[in-house]
Design a protein around this motif. Structure first.
Motif, PDB file in Angstrom:
ATOM      1  N   THR A  60     -57.502  -4.289  30.846  1.00  0.00           N
ATOM      2  CA  THR A  60     -56.731  -5.637  30.930  1.00  0.00           C
ATOM      3  C   THR A  60     -57.652  -6.506  29.938  1.00  0.00           C
ATOM      4  N   ASP A  61     -58.653  -6.048  29.267  1.00  0.00           N
ATOM      5  CA  ASP A  61     -59.238  -6.775  28.459  1.00  0.00           C
ATOM      6  C   ASP A  61     -59.032  -7.057  27.033  1.00  0.00           C
ATOM      7  N   THR A  62     -59.185  -8.016  26.286  1.00  0.00           N
ATOM      8  CA  THR A  62     -58.591  -8.401  24.985  1.00  0.00           C
ATOM      9  C   THR A  62     -60.043  -9.226  24.166  1.00  0.00           C
ATOM     10  N   LEU A  63     -59.693  -9.117  22.842  1.00  0.00           N
ATOM     11  CA  LEU A  63     -60.618  -9.770  21.997  1.00  0.00           C
ATOM     12  C   LEU A  63     -60.103 -10.293  21.118  1.00  0.00           C
ATOM     13  N   THR A  64     -60.087 -11.611  20.894  1.00  0.00           N
ATOM     14  CA  THR A  64     -59.523 -12.553  19.761  1.00  0.00           C
ATOM     15  C   THR A  64     -60.543 -13.005  18.749  1.00  0.00           C
ATOM     16  N   VAL A  65     -60.214 -12.604  17.427  1.00  0.00           N
ATOM     17  CA  VAL A  65     -60.975 -12.821  16.374  1.00  0.00           C
ATOM     18  C   VAL A  65     -59.934 -13.869  15.306  1.00  0.00           C
ATOM     19  N   ASP A  66     -61.021 -14.738  14.476  1.00  0.00           N
ATOM     20  CA  ASP A  66     -59.979 -15.511  13.407  1.00  0.00           C
ATOM     21  C   ASP A  66     -60.191 -14.602  12.259  1.00  0.00           C
ATOM     22  N   LEU A  86     -60.153  -0.987  20.334  1.00  0.00           N
ATOM     23  CA  LEU A  86     -61.440  -1.484  19.450  1.00  0.00           C
ATOM     24  C   LEU A  86     -62.479  -0.200  20.181  1.00  0.00           C
ATOM     25  N   TRP A  87     -62.556  -0.084  21.291  1.00  0.00           N
ATOM     26  CA  TRP A  87     -63.908   0.761  21.770  1.00  0.00           C
ATOM     27  C   TRP A  87     -63.360   1.512  22.991  1.00  0.00           C
ATOM     28  N   PRO A  88     -63.855   2.714  22.821  1.00  0.00           N
ATOM     29  CA  PRO A  88     -63.520   3.878  23.849  1.00  0.00           C
ATOM     30  C   PRO A  88     -64.009   3.199  25.181  1.00  0.00           C
ATOM     31  N   ARG A 113     -57.768  -1.687  12.522  1.00  0.00           N
ATOM     32  CA  ARG A 113     -57.174  -1.633  13.950  1.00  0.00           C
ATOM     33  C   ARG A 113     -55.905  -2.757  13.961  1.00  0.00           C
ATOM     34  N   PHE A 152     -65.574  -4.015  13.411  1.00  0.00           N
ATOM     35  CA  PHE A 152     -64.920  -3.350  14.364  1.00  0.00           C
ATOM     36  C   PHE A 152     -63.468  -3.597  14.554  1.00  0.00           C
ATOM     37  N   GLN A 172     -59.020  -4.278  24.279  1.00  0.00           N
ATOM     38  CA  GLN A 172     -60.283  -3.781  24.035  1.00  0.00           C
ATOM     39  C   GLN A 172     -60.369  -2.230  23.901  1.00  0.00           C
ATOM     40  N   ARG A 232     -55.329 -10.892  18.287  1.00  0.00           N
ATOM     41  CA  ARG A 232     -55.713 -10.440  19.328  1.00  0.00           C
ATOM     42  C   ARG A 232     -55.571  -8.853  19.448  1.00  0.00           C
ATOM     43  N   HIS A 287     -55.465 -16.481  14.672  1.00  0.00           N
ATOM     44  CA  HIS A 287     -55.966 -15.674  15.779  1.00  0.00           C
ATOM     45  C   HIS A 287     -55.304 -14.464  15.748  1.00  0.00           C
TER      46      HIS A 287
END
Lengths: 112, 213, 102
Positions: C86-92, C79-81, C40, C36, C76, C73, C71
């Motif tokens: 205010t929200d976030t997602l962090t991935v390595d 990534l997603w409809p 992006r 996902f 949200q 960031r 990392h």
């Protein structure tokens, strides 16, 4: 959505249906002796002094299980199946050797 | 396994959650066969296995709770826990040898963290022990990234909309521990009393710590 | 883990995750970049160091030289409809999966 255009790997579950539509089963499960034993086996096999199976290999072997096993086996059954597959793949244990030991245990009426 | 109630799951319901079940006789026997063969070949000793199981048994969320409570009461330790988490854990007597790198995610008045591993089940086992079944479930892994506020609601956790919810997807080489916010009304509590408020779930981020009685 | 001396990206850089799908190539692969985030755009939050590449380690190869891990960031809604504003997602994410945004 990318998820509609691409065939995703079985374990790549972020946002994926039907799981993303399910409630989370929050019941607590006590670990069985089997669970702890399989966990300990993996720790010992991956320990830097042996490094017979890396955690990356374990993940790869779990992802390679047939879908019915991936979604059907318990968590540590999956680990054990994957560890078995890797030990055979790497020649640490022979398939026949394992089959013979299983047969001997069954013949002796072994209780696990 | 005793104590499991499946009566609310309707047979044949395709949306029923996949329940974890006890090991089948076939896998119990396979574990024994593999273990005995490895011991016979001298890969490890039967004693190594017992010691490792004891170590696993000794690892539980109380260790993480001790780290959190110390960080709440000792600013220098908090700083160290954020900067060098493994060294800080070692200082508190936690065995972090041969365990993956650790990152501590500090919740603030404006940011809340939620940890998931969408690809498998990465979890800070050295600090919290073995993850709960739900953490490893397909439903949690699928939903935590896409519907994190819905997941929090399902855990009964309220989060005001203006607070940033940061989901951290743990994909391979790092493990994450959430440092939750110290609850209000705990000024007079000592470290042990504070640690008792720190739940496993609050260190994963699905819950807040308990409030003092 | 070793320090990532030669990291190509720095904290604050905008990066795009490659829109690549190696699992569709018919070859056995082991990928640690969730589906996902591919294609992006996010922001580098932190350089985590250099790690042996798990895509190789998974097949018993050494995975060297170590690869910078970041990392990254994402917001949200990227990534997603309907994702929370205010929200976030962090991935390595490993460096080989990252490129400068077009």
């Amino acid at each position: 959505m990318t998820a509609n255009r691409h065939k995703l790997a079985m374990h790549d579950l972020g946002g994926v249906a039907p799981f993303a539509d399910r409630p989370i089963d929050r019941r607590e499960h006590a670990l069985s002796h089997f669970d702890k034993s399989v966990d300990a086996l993996m720790y010992l096999l991956s320990h830097p002094s042996r490094r017979l199976i890396r955690v990356d290999e374990l993940r790869r072997a779990i992802e390679s299980l047939p879908a019915a096993k991936y979604h059907g086996l318990s968590y540590y059954e999956k680990w054990l199946q994957a560890m078995h597959d890797l030990l055979v793949e790497k020649g640490v244990l022979g398939k026949d050797e394992i089959a013979a030991r299983l047969a001997a245990l069954r013949a002796a009426g072994a209780k696990p | 396994m005793a104590g499991h109630h499946h009566d609310h799951i309707h047979a044949g319901d395709p949306h029923a959650p996949v329940a974890e079940h006890g090991p089948s006789p076939e896998y119990l026997l396979l574990e024994r066969a593999v273990r005995e063969l490895l011991v016979a070949k001298g890969v490890f000793a039967a004693d190594d296995m017992r010691r490792q199981i004891d170590l696993t048994d000794s690892r539980n969320p109380a260790m993480g709770a001790k780290l959190v409570a110390r960080a709440w009461t000792d600013p220098a330790f908090r700083k160290k826990l954020l900067a060098e988490p493994k060294a800080a854990a070692g200082e508190m007597g936690i065995d972090v040898s041969n365990t993956p790198e650790l990152i501590v995610l500090e919740n603030t008045p404006t940011r809340h963290h939620l940890v998931v591993c969408t690809l498998c089940s990465c979890y800070p086992k050295a600090i919290l022990g073995i993850p709960p079944a739900w953490y490893k479930s397909a439903a949690y892994r699928a939903r935590a990234v896409k519907d994190p506020r819905g997941v929090l609601a399902e855990f009964g956790t309220a989060l005001p909309p203006e607070i940033e919810l940061r989901v951290v997807d743990s994909t391979a080489d790092l493990r994450y521990l959430v440092l939750p916010r110290r609850p209000a009304g705990t000024d007079g509590l000592d470290e042990a009393a504070l640690a008792a408020l720190v739940t496993r779930d609050s260190m994963i981020g699905v819950s807040h710590p308990l409030s003092p009685a | 883990m070793t320090p990532a001396a030669s990291a190509r990206f720095r904290p604050g850089d905008r990066v795009r995750v490659r829109d690549a799908w190696p699992e569709e190539g018919g070859r056995r692969v082991h990928i640690r970049t969730p589906h996902f985030v591919r294609g992006r755009v996010g922001e580098v939050e932190r350089v985590l160091g250099a790690f042996a590449n798990p895509e190789d380690l998974a097949f018993g190869k050494p995975g060297l030289p170590p690869q910078p891990l970041y990392h990254v960031r994402f917001s949200q809604p990227e990534l997603w409809p309907g994702g929370g504003r205010t929200d976030t997602l962090t991935v390595d994410i490993y460096e080989s999966w990252l490129e400068a945004p077009r």
